[in-house]
Design an enzyme around this catalytic site. Structure first.
Site, PDB file in Angstrom:
ATOM      1  N   SER A 154      56.200  89.400 -27.615  1.00 29.05           N
ATOM      2  CA  SER A 154      55.705  90.557 -28.421  1.00 29.05           C
ATOM      3  C   SER A 154      55.502  91.708 -27.327  1.00 29.05           C
ATOM      4  O   SER A 154      56.008  92.945 -27.517  1.00 29.05           O
ATOM      5  CB  SER A 154      54.338  90.478 -29.182  1.00 29.05           C
ATOM      6  OG  SER A 154      53.337  90.207 -28.206  1.00 29.05           O
ATOM      7  N   ASP A 155      54.961  91.476 -26.125  1.00 29.26           N
ATOM      8  CA  ASP A 155      54.826  92.578 -25.141  1.00 29.26           C
ATOM      9  C   ASP A 155      56.258  92.767 -24.324  1.00 29.26           C
ATOM     10  O   ASP A 155      56.413  93.942 -23.911  1.00 29.26           O
ATOM     11  CB  ASP A 155      53.721  92.395 -24.208  1.00 29.26           C
ATOM     12  CG  ASP A 155      53.754  90.915 -23.593  1.00 29.26           C
ATOM     13  OD1 ASP A 155      54.444  90.198 -23.838  1.00 29.26           O
ATOM     14  OD2 ASP A 155      52.742  90.856 -22.593  1.00 29.26           O
ATOM     15  N   CYS A 156      56.995  91.770 -24.228  1.00 31.88           N
ATOM     16  CA  CYS A 156      58.438  91.885 -23.601  1.00 31.88           C
ATOM     17  C   CYS A 156      59.093  92.989 -24.368  1.00 31.88           C
ATOM     18  O   CYS A 156      59.678  93.856 -23.776  1.00 31.88           O
ATOM     19  CB  CYS A 156      58.984  90.681 -23.443  1.00 31.88           C
ATOM     20  SG  CYS A 156      58.044  89.668 -22.101  1.00 31.88           S
TER      21      CYS A 156
END
Length: 759
Positions: free
Chosen positions: A483-485
């Site tokens: 998700s954060d990538c």
């Protein structure tokens, strides 16, 4: 001579191996005497100071890339400040120009920055054992590989003779026993390396022997044949046949745990044991305080050395294992329930093959990679699957001055590139480094995952979330978006779309950005938070069944401040440029995520960082996520508390320095002797600038910037300091690029948002 190779291979790939990195020994390359001396010196220097500085500085890679990039890079004269009163725009700009000029020489032609992503010490032994039981050790690992692996293990042996869970940790039974076994399998004698193995064996035996090794170690030793399967708590493959609606179905677990316990359950169900050789027979005597045939294996199931115990078993868990061990397993071995065991094994191996093919045999991570490989060999030693597994082992190996190690992923390529671009863009030097940004931008564009899985199957059939439109941590061949990538890469794509194509290349197709936004929105949980890879699928109480004594919070994919903040920031950036696409949903998503971030703030104003060390990292994300949603120091008590927390932790030197013990003990802990760390200092500086500290009192910012400027090395690089990454509360991991990325980012923001605004 060892050489670092990029983007090569005969294996299948989604993008022609873009981002691939591996070390290869070429006997035909003859280094000059000067090159040999340099390599010898950096390796010898690490060995000499191994107890004081546990982290390698990636000097072998730096030597190679420096040579590949030709002549010496010309740098401006280095700046050293005696105090923050001497701070000037010129000093900052000179430091930034030196830093980016150096870091640009470390970039590959593919646009990414290679580097060390190791740190955990339980990974390499698993590989050595896996190759040993599949009779591939000497085929896959040349004598040069084995020599470097032995060197790595000896370099990270603690003074007491043991090995820690990670390179900076105190000695544990898990890594001491596994490292000892690995060295023996790699050809070392019982008293090898001037008594180092004898000292390790004494450490093991003084603590009651290897019967108290944690569960992951019990499994590896059982696979090798130096521990009996009866001494393992049950890992029945039949659990995969349970209805999915049950909260404890393994398909609801955090993906890393799920993909590790999937093949482990296969080996447990088969009671797989590798070939019994003289070395195995000898190890059965070396590792225990009692004769092997007299060990009470049932009693050993519940043993775990106190040095390893981070998450003790609950009474409910022990009762469950006892019941399955004493009642369930005997029944499942007998007809007709033995048919159920075979059905479960068939189900599990099918899922193993799906994961292998979907990731081009890289797998989600290094542990599941090796266990999957052993399962494929057990199914058919001559299979294409096993051959393809073998060809991907080198993707996980990394060489530095401390030796050859196994990484925690096959690199951190996309993650590092996304941060590096943001760091360079934060400076006033963008036009000077357009070619660097263009290559990095191309890498990001070509690293987006463009499929939902392998073949035409519904991803949910394999307990997978959709993946199309996401970005992975490493390369798209991994095929596991994070998700954060995804959020950080989306931000980069948006930033680059606002810059001249002649400088940074053509922008991404808008439809691909829509895919990324769709994926991010699909990953928000009902409480507003974002987990790492998937939605949170079960309940926190499942942690009472955590069988991994060495880790915390591994059973479900929890929501994190880092992932939630990244989603807010990147969706806001997207909405600003493309307000017509799912605007109401994006606004609602951001509002819920901001509320979630506020609910998980610690009483002291900090946020716990789950992927970096620790409270400085988490608080940076907490602050910038809330600021993106309109919170300010003036209107938000949450932000005021966070700001006061960071200021309270600033050291007399002007920097911040946080120990990995913060993550382990969940209490902010300074590094020894009040030492500052350039990465912690950078995170704190970025957070305070974001929170508007420059408008209130810029003095703490000037002090922090002075620390960063004075830390720069002669060649424009920054020093490698203590390890800065963490996972599962108790284990650290290297983010070797952070030492370059974050000082650039922080000083860039400081120059533009503090010094220039003061003018």
């Amino acid at each position: 001579m060892w050489t670092l190779k990029f983007s090569k291979g005969w294996e299948t790939s989604d993008n022609a191996h873009l981002g691939r990195q591996f070390w290869e020994f070429d006997p035909n390359l003859q280094p000059s005497l000067e090159e040999q001396a340099r390599v010898h010196n950096v390796c010898n220097d690490f060995y000499t100071h191994r107890f004081q500085a546990k982290h390698s500085s990636d000097l072998l890679m730096r030597l190679q890339l420096k040579k590949a990039n030709g002549s010496e890079v010309k740098l401006p004269t280095q700046v050293k400040l005696r105090s923050e009163e001497e701070m000037s725009e010129e000093a900052v700009e000179t430091t930034l120009r030196r830093a980016i000029r150096f870091y640009s020489t470390m970039q590959t032609q593919d646009g990414f920055w290679p580097g060390d992503y190791a740190g955990p010490l339980f990974l390499l032994p698993g590989l050595v054992i896996g190759l040993s039981v599949t009779k591939a050790l000497d085929t896959v690992l040349s004598r040069h590989h084995q020599q470097e692996m032995r060197r790595y293990l000896y370099n990270h042996q603690n003074e007491d003779g043991g090995w820690g869970l990670h390179i900076e940790g105190n000695s544990t039974m898990l890594c001491t026993a596994l490292s000892y076994v690995s060295l023996r399998l790699l050809g070392e004698e019982m008293d090898g390396c001037d008594g180092a193995l004898r000292q390790a064996r004494r450490w093991i035996l003084d603590r009651g022997g290897a019967t108290s090794i944690p569960s992951w170690g019990k499994l590896w030793l059982s696979v090798l044949g130096v521990y009996e399967w009866e001494g393992n708590n049950p890992l029945p493959p039949e659990i995969w046949l349970l209805p999915y609606f049950l909260p404890l179905h393994p398909g609801r677990m955090w993906c890393h745990s799920r993909m590790v316990y999937l093949p482990m359950s296969y080996l447990y169900g088969k009671r797989f044991v590798g070939p019994i050789s003289p070395i195995i027979t000898s190890l059965r005597q070396e590792l225990y305080t009692s004769p092997y045939h007299m060990i009470d294996w049932n009693l050993s199931r519940s043993l775990c050395a106190k040095e390893d115990l981070y998450t003790p078993h609950s009474k409910i868990q022990d009762m469950l294992w006892d019941s399955i061990h004493k009642l369930g397993e005997p029944l499942l071995k007998k007809w007709p329930l033995s048919k159920l065991r075979q059905k479960a094994l068939d189900f599990v191996i099918k899922h193993i093959h799906y994961e292998d093919e979907n990731t081009h045999y890289l797998c989600l991570g290094p542990v599941s990679k090796v266990v999957n490989m052993v399962c494929c060999w057990d199914e058919d030693p001559n299979s294409e699957a096993f051959t393809r597994h073998i060809s991907r082992i080198k993707d996980y190996l990394w060489l530095a001055e401390d030796g050859m190690k196994m990484q925690g992923y096959h690199g951190s390529q996309l993650w590092d590139v996304a941060f590096a671009i943001q760091a360079i863009v934060a400076t006033d030097l963008v036009e000077e480094y357009g070619s660097v940004l263009k290559k990095a931008h191309d890498f990001v564009k070509n690293s987006q995952v463009r499929r939902n899985g392998f073949g035409d199957d519904d991803p949910s059939d394999w307990y997978r979330h959709n993946s199309k439109g996401g970005w992975p941590f490493s390369t798209p061949d991994n095929a596991w978006p994070v998700s954060d990538c995804t959020s950080e890469a989306l931000k980069v794509a948006i930033m680059m779309s606002q810059m001249p194509p002649t400088m940074v290349g053509e922008p991404m197709d808008i439809r691909k950005l829509y895919d990324a936004v769709d994926l991010i929105l699909s990953l928000q949980n009902s409480n507003g938070g974002f987990a790492s890879y998937e939605l949170t699928r079960s309940h926190p109480w499942l942690e009472t069944l955590n069988p991994a004594e060495i880790f915390g919070d591994v059973m479900i994919d929890y929501q994190y401040v880092e992932c939630s903040s990244a989603a807010i920031e990147r969706l806001k950036a997207f909405m600003k440029l493309h307000p017509s696409y799912r605007k109401k949903e994006i606004q609602a998503c951001m509002a819920k995520a901001a509320d979630f971030i506020e609910t998980i703030q610690q009483p002291d104003g900090s946020w716990y960082g789950s992927w970096g060390i620790c409270y400085t990292y988490g608080t940076w994300f907490g602050i910038k996520g809330l600021v993106a949603c309109g919170r300010t120091y003036e209107n938000s008590k949450t932000l005021r508390k966070a700001t006061h927390f960071l200021l309270s932790k600033q050291l007399k030197s002007g920097g911040w320095g946080e120990s990995y013990l913060s993550a382990h003990n969940k209490v902010y802990t300074d590094l020894k002797n009040g030492k500052s760390h350039i990465v912690n200092t950078s995170w704190a500086l970025l957070a305070l600038i974001k929170a508007g500290q420059a408008q209130r009192d810029p003095s703490p910012l000037h002090q922090a910037a002075t620390v960063l400027i004075n830390s720069q090395l002669d060649n424009g690089d920054f020093p490698q300091q203590e390890i800065i990454g963490v996972f599962n509360k108790s284990c650290t991991i290297s983010y070797s690029a952070y030492r370059n990325i974050f000082p650039i980012w922080a000083l860039g923001e400081y120059q533009l948002k503090v010094l220039k605004r003061q003018e």
